[in-house]
Design an enzyme around this catalytic site. Sequence first.
Site, short mmCIF file in Angstrom:
data_model
loop_
_atom_site.label_atom_id
_atom_site.label_comp_id
_atom_site.label_asym_id
_atom_site.label_seq_id
_atom_site.Cartn_x
_atom_site.Cartn_y
_atom_site.Cartn_z
N HIS A 54 -3.32 6.60 2.47
CA HIS A 54 -3.79 5.57 1.89
C HIS A 54 -5.40 5.28 2.30
O HIS A 54 -5.43 5.22 3.64
CB HIS A 54 -2.63 4.40 2.31
CG HIS A 54 -3.41 2.97 2.03
ND1 HIS A 54 -3.99 2.78 0.87
CD2 HIS A 54 -3.46 1.91 2.79
CE1 HIS A 54 -4.31 1.54 0.94
NE2 HIS A 54 -4.16 0.78 2.22
N CYS B 17 0.85 -1.15 -0.02
CA CYS B 17 0.02 -0.01 0.05
C CYS B 17 0.79 1.15 -0.08
O CYS B 17 0.43 2.31 -0.18
CB CYS B 17 -0.92 -0.09 1.14
SG CYS B 17 -2.00 -1.64 1.35
N ASN C 191 -10.32 -0.44 0.05
CA ASN C 191 -8.99 -0.49 0.16
C ASN C 191 -8.32 -1.05 -1.31
O ASN C 191 -8.47 -2.30 -1.40
CB ASN C 191 -8.45 -1.36 1.28
CG ASN C 191 -7.02 -1.38 1.45
OD1 ASN C 191 -6.16 -0.94 0.64
ND2 ASN C 191 -6.31 -1.60 2.59
#
Lengths: 82, 334
Positions: B259, B122, B290
């Site tokens: 993020h 990520c 996500n």
Amino acid sequence: MAATQEEIVAGLAEIVNEIAGIPVEDVQLDKSFTDDLDVDSLSMVEVVVAAEERFDVKIPDDDVKELKTVGDAADYIAKHQS
Amino acid sequence: MSKISPSKGAPYARIMGVGGYRPTRVVPNEVILETIDSSDEWIRSRSGIASRHWASPEETVAAMSIEAAGKAIADAGVTPEQIDAVIVSTVSHFKQTPAIATEIAHGIGAGKPAAFDISAGCAGFGYGLTLAKGMIVDGSAGHVLVIGVERLSDLTDLTDRATAFLFGDGAGAVVVGPAKEPMMGPTVWGSEGDKAQTIRQTEPWTAYRDGGRPEKFPAIAQEGQSVFRWAVFEMAKVAQQALDAAGIGPADLDVFIPHQANMRIIDSMVKTLKLPESVTVARDVETTGNTSAASIPLAMERLLATGKAKSGDTALVIGFGAGLVYAATVVTLP
């Protein structure tokens, strides 16, 4: 000077109130964070981090799972505070 | 010793354009509830996620990347031929060789750019941005395409009630090019390999070769509480370091693009960082889930497209995830 159990519970009550909006008077020794106080697993992390700062203790992730009730947390802090 | 000519790069680098691609299929929480015992209310309260996009078989890692890249190139006002390097960050392209970056570079009509994949979970977008900036200042490339792309639906265990609702698919891309003044701050980045097990693929691919078929296809699993603590409290420190490194105070910041892992992480980070209310915070996770390396450029693109942020705004971006790895920097939005 180390905090007394009474001071620890009062401190935890303030923390739980700020993070989860639970009334201070509801935070009693025998109350379960999840079942009685509706503190979910992520809020519990925030409570733990706030308690670490307030009482100058380290509460590792593995130990967080064992802190089911306010009493568990108060005992843990009393035992580990420097 | 012979004298080697110095590099002739640009004095500084900047993000010139951004583009995103979200798969056509929108998957609301109701669909997730077909395979886990949970509720819409529970999922929303733990993650802030209401829906996510899942890619169809045709919406491959390359196809989504090419769409996002095309938009970023157009937004930057450059041509595909001007792209000298293509960096692709992904953990969900299931063919290691060759790098998918070469197929994407060919797909956008970029000529013969340098092209390679990186694996930084990520944080991959921030890692890619940092490489791109170095290449431009060094003179190795005039314009660099940085793509974050994932098909995390392929790595989701739909029966795991802790993660089934988290992940989504998509691609985000930026073009990084030369600048006359600083428009990308120093990157604060790193890794904490002692926490490698907290976010992990359940089985290596070789499990299929060595021991027959594992019961389930490999998926991403995580220790939710440990990751949450690290993400909120340790990453807030990293974010602050990136602001300090760029010389940006709270009042100078316009936009915060963390993020998009979980709304609870975002909310707690904002609180821990004590960001003023004037700062616009990306909350794209609500309808995107996500998307790992894709989440920051996708969120950036949406903030700009909806007018919540504007070109020239100063944004703090921070990626963090499996590794554990992280990268934070301050950029001027394109």
